[in-house]
Design a protein around this motif. Structure first.
Motif, mmCIF file in Angstrom:
data_model
loop_
_atom_site.group_PDB
_atom_site.id
_atom_site.type_symbol
_atom_site.label_atom_id
_atom_site.label_comp_id
_atom_site.label_asym_id
_atom_site.label_seq_id
_atom_site.Cartn_x
_atom_site.Cartn_y
_atom_site.Cartn_z
ATOM 1 N N ASN A 1 9.041 -22.652 -57.161
ATOM 2 C CA ASN A 1 10.312 -22.467 -57.866
ATOM 3 C C ASN A 1 10.196 -21.475 -59.031
ATOM 4 O O ASN A 1 11.079 -21.399 -59.864
ATOM 5 C CB ASN A 1 10.916 -23.792 -58.350
ATOM 6 C CG ASN A 1 12.406 -23.638 -58.639
ATOM 7 O OD1 ASN A 1 13.109 -22.921 -57.930
ATOM 8 N ND2 ASN A 1 12.883 -24.280 -59.680
ATOM 9 N N GLN A 2 9.118 -20.708 -59.067
ATOM 10 C CA GLN A 2 8.983 -19.677 -60.097
ATOM 11 C C GLN A 2 9.737 -18.430 -59.662
ATOM 12 O O GLN A 2 9.847 -18.136 -58.471
ATOM 13 C CB GLN A 2 7.517 -19.344 -60.332
ATOM 14 C CG GLN A 2 6.765 -20.459 -61.008
ATOM 15 C CD GLN A 2 5.375 -20.013 -61.406
ATOM 16 O OE1 GLN A 2 5.078 -18.833 -61.496
ATOM 17 N NE2 GLN A 2 4.512 -20.984 -61.654
ATOM 18 N N PRO A 3 10.276 -17.668 -60.638
ATOM 19 C CA PRO A 3 11.034 -16.468 -60.274
ATOM 20 C C PRO A 3 10.137 -15.364 -59.741
ATOM 21 O O PRO A 3 9.008 -15.190 -60.182
ATOM 22 C CB PRO A 3 11.698 -16.062 -61.585
ATOM 23 C CG PRO A 3 10.921 -16.727 -62.658
ATOM 24 C CD PRO A 3 10.272 -17.927 -62.062
ATOM 25 N N LEU B 1 4.531 -16.805 -67.381
ATOM 26 C CA LEU B 1 5.455 -17.933 -67.514
ATOM 27 C C LEU B 1 6.279 -17.814 -68.789
ATOM 28 O O LEU B 1 7.483 -18.103 -68.791
ATOM 29 C CB LEU B 1 4.692 -19.256 -67.475
ATOM 30 C CG LEU B 1 4.055 -19.616 -66.135
ATOM 31 C CD1 LEU B 1 3.173 -20.849 -66.280
ATOM 32 C CD2 LEU B 1 5.105 -19.831 -65.065
ATOM 33 N N TYR B 2 5.655 -17.393 -69.872
ATOM 34 C CA TYR B 2 6.366 -17.191 -71.133
ATOM 35 C C TYR B 2 7.464 -16.140 -70.960
ATOM 36 O O TYR B 2 8.623 -16.353 -71.332
ATOM 37 C CB TYR B 2 5.390 -16.783 -72.237
ATOM 38 C CG TYR B 2 6.072 -16.223 -73.462
ATOM 39 C CD1 TYR B 2 6.760 -17.058 -74.336
ATOM 40 C CD2 TYR B 2 6.053 -14.853 -73.721
ATOM 41 C CE1 TYR B 2 7.407 -16.539 -75.457
ATOM 42 C CE2 TYR B 2 6.687 -14.333 -74.825
ATOM 43 C CZ TYR B 2 7.365 -15.179 -75.694
ATOM 44 O OH TYR B 2 8.004 -14.667 -76.784
ATOM 45 N N LEU B 3 7.110 -14.987 -70.396
ATOM 46 C CA LEU B 3 8.098 -13.924 -70.220
ATOM 47 C C LEU B 3 9.208 -14.353 -69.262
ATOM 48 O O LEU B 3 10.381 -14.027 -69.472
ATOM 49 C CB LEU B 3 7.418 -12.641 -69.741
ATOM 50 C CG LEU B 3 6.478 -11.993 -70.754
ATOM 51 C CD1 LEU B 3 5.719 -10.838 -70.121
ATOM 52 C CD2 LEU B 3 7.228 -11.549 -71.995
ATOM 53 N N ASN B 4 8.867 -15.102 -68.221
ATOM 54 C CA ASN B 4 9.885 -15.600 -67.296
ATOM 55 C C ASN B 4 10.825 -16.606 -67.955
ATOM 56 O O ASN B 4 11.938 -16.828 -67.471
ATOM 57 C CB ASN B 4 9.247 -16.219 -66.054
ATOM 58 C CG ASN B 4 8.785 -15.182 -65.067
ATOM 59 O OD1 ASN B 4 9.344 -14.092 -64.996
ATOM 60 N ND2 ASN B 4 7.775 -15.516 -64.287
ATOM 61 N N ARG C 1 19.894 -14.542 -58.028
ATOM 62 C CA ARG C 1 19.025 -14.944 -59.133
ATOM 63 C C ARG C 1 18.456 -16.350 -59.006
ATOM 64 O O ARG C 1 17.352 -16.610 -59.436
ATOM 65 C CB ARG C 1 19.778 -14.837 -60.460
ATOM 66 C CG ARG C 1 20.014 -13.417 -60.886
ATOM 67 C CD ARG C 1 18.992 -13.049 -61.904
ATOM 68 N NE ARG C 1 18.901 -11.616 -62.046
ATOM 69 C CZ ARG C 1 18.939 -11.005 -63.194
ATOM 70 N NH1 ARG C 1 19.121 -11.674 -64.296
ATOM 71 N NH2 ARG C 1 18.792 -9.708 -63.234
ATOM 72 N N ASN C 2 19.209 -17.273 -58.484
ATOM 73 C CA ASN C 2 18.733 -18.657 -58.371
ATOM 74 C C ASN C 2 18.503 -19.068 -56.923
ATOM 75 O O ASN C 2 18.306 -20.248 -56.637
ATOM 76 C CB ASN C 2 19.725 -19.606 -59.057
ATOM 77 C CG ASN C 2 19.793 -19.338 -60.540
ATOM 78 O OD1 ASN C 2 18.777 -19.206 -61.205
ATOM 79 N ND2 ASN C 2 20.998 -19.219 -61.072
ATOM 80 N N HIS C 3 18.532 -18.096 -56.022
ATOM 81 C CA HIS C 3 18.345 -18.359 -54.591
ATOM 82 C C HIS C 3 16.859 -18.511 -54.274
ATOM 83 O O HIS C 3 16.034 -17.758 -54.780
ATOM 84 C CB HIS C 3 18.946 -17.206 -53.789
ATOM 85 C CG HIS C 3 18.980 -17.429 -52.324
ATOM 86 N ND1 HIS C 3 19.740 -18.414 -51.743
ATOM 87 C CD2 HIS C 3 18.345 -16.793 -51.323
ATOM 88 C CE1 HIS C 3 19.573 -18.363 -50.432
ATOM 89 N NE2 HIS C 3 18.732 -17.390 -50.157
ATOM 90 N N ARG D 1 16.059 -10.675 -58.341
ATOM 91 C CA ARG D 1 15.257 -11.834 -58.682
ATOM 92 C C ARG D 1 15.657 -12.977 -57.775
ATOM 93 O O ARG D 1 16.834 -13.196 -57.511
ATOM 94 C CB ARG D 1 15.452 -12.264 -60.129
ATOM 95 C CG ARG D 1 14.407 -13.342 -60.507
ATOM 96 C CD ARG D 1 14.682 -13.997 -61.817
ATOM 97 N NE ARG D 1 15.520 -15.162 -61.572
ATOM 98 C CZ ARG D 1 16.053 -15.896 -62.524
ATOM 99 N NH1 ARG D 1 15.863 -15.606 -63.770
ATOM 100 N NH2 ARG D 1 16.794 -16.930 -62.230
ATOM 101 N N SER D 2 14.669 -13.684 -57.289
ATOM 102 C CA SER D 2 14.887 -14.886 -56.491
ATOM 103 C C SER D 2 13.830 -15.894 -56.930
ATOM 104 O O SER D 2 13.047 -15.626 -57.836
ATOM 105 C CB SER D 2 14.771 -14.563 -54.999
ATOM 106 O OG SER D 2 13.495 -14.004 -54.718
#
Length: 192
Positions: free
Chosen positions: A104-106, A7-10, A133-135, A97-98
């Motif tokens: 809703n996590q990448p 989560l930190y790296l994301n 990326r945000n799909h 990335r999606s």
């Protein structure tokens, strides 16, 4: 704990750093503060990491193209072909990335596209990959959508789309969609 580190790296998604050293300094400082001790951080380029990879992407990487990005929302119309004769081509990007539609996590992955037809513009393919990326979509849906979009926008005679996503819960999820070739061997990428 691995989940909190993930989560930190994301949290750096869509963040630009001035240099590799700036990335290392930021991560080392943050982790040392949490650990209460110095932390050694190493960041490898994909080329450096690929020396240890077991999966060979067999394609032209689009990741280093000097392209300006304007769209981070799904845009299949970004895809187009170049003028010229039909060819056998292969494009690869490690920048897929999606977002998971449940958490809703990448989700991060590598995508390989193999085709016969007019040359798919490498720059248009890179812009398209970044537009996801945000799909939101499950891994299988993302690869199927890429297959449909490439067929519709670029009309290749033959097409394969292979996604190699980072592991979730210890499971590899590597969707493959093709209209002409069999499933390739299941070898891990460096990111898996």
């Amino acid at each position: 704990e691995s989940k909190s580190l993930k989560l930190y790296l994301n949290s750096f998604a869509n963040t630009r750093f001035a240099s590799r050293e700036a990335v290392i300094k930021t991560i080392a400082s943050d982790l040392a503060q949490v650990a209460g001790a110095p932390v050694d951080v190493r960041v490898m380029s994909m080329e450096e990491a690929a020396r240890a990879a077991v999966w060979d992407d067999h394609g032209d990487s689009v990741d280093h193209l000097d392209v300006a990005f304007e769209h981070f929302e799904y845009r299949p119309e970004l895809l187009f072909t170049e003028q010229g004769p039909e060819r056998n081509g292969a494009l690869v990007s490690h920048l897929l990335r999606s977002h998971c539609p449940v958490t809703n996590q990448p989700d991060w992955g590598t995508v390989q596209v193999r085709y016969t037809g007019a040359e798919i513009s490498p720059a248009s393919f890179l812009r398209y990959v970044v537009s996801l990326r945000n799909h939101q979509g499950f891994h299988e849906q993302i690869i199927e959508q890429m297959f449909v979009d490439l067929k519709r926008q670029c009309a290749p005679r033959h097409l394969s789309v292979y996604g190699r996503f980072t592991r979730r819960g210890g499971l590899d999820i590597n969707p493959f969609r093709s209209d002409y070739e069999d499933l390739p061997r299941n070898l891990r990428t460096i990111r898996q």
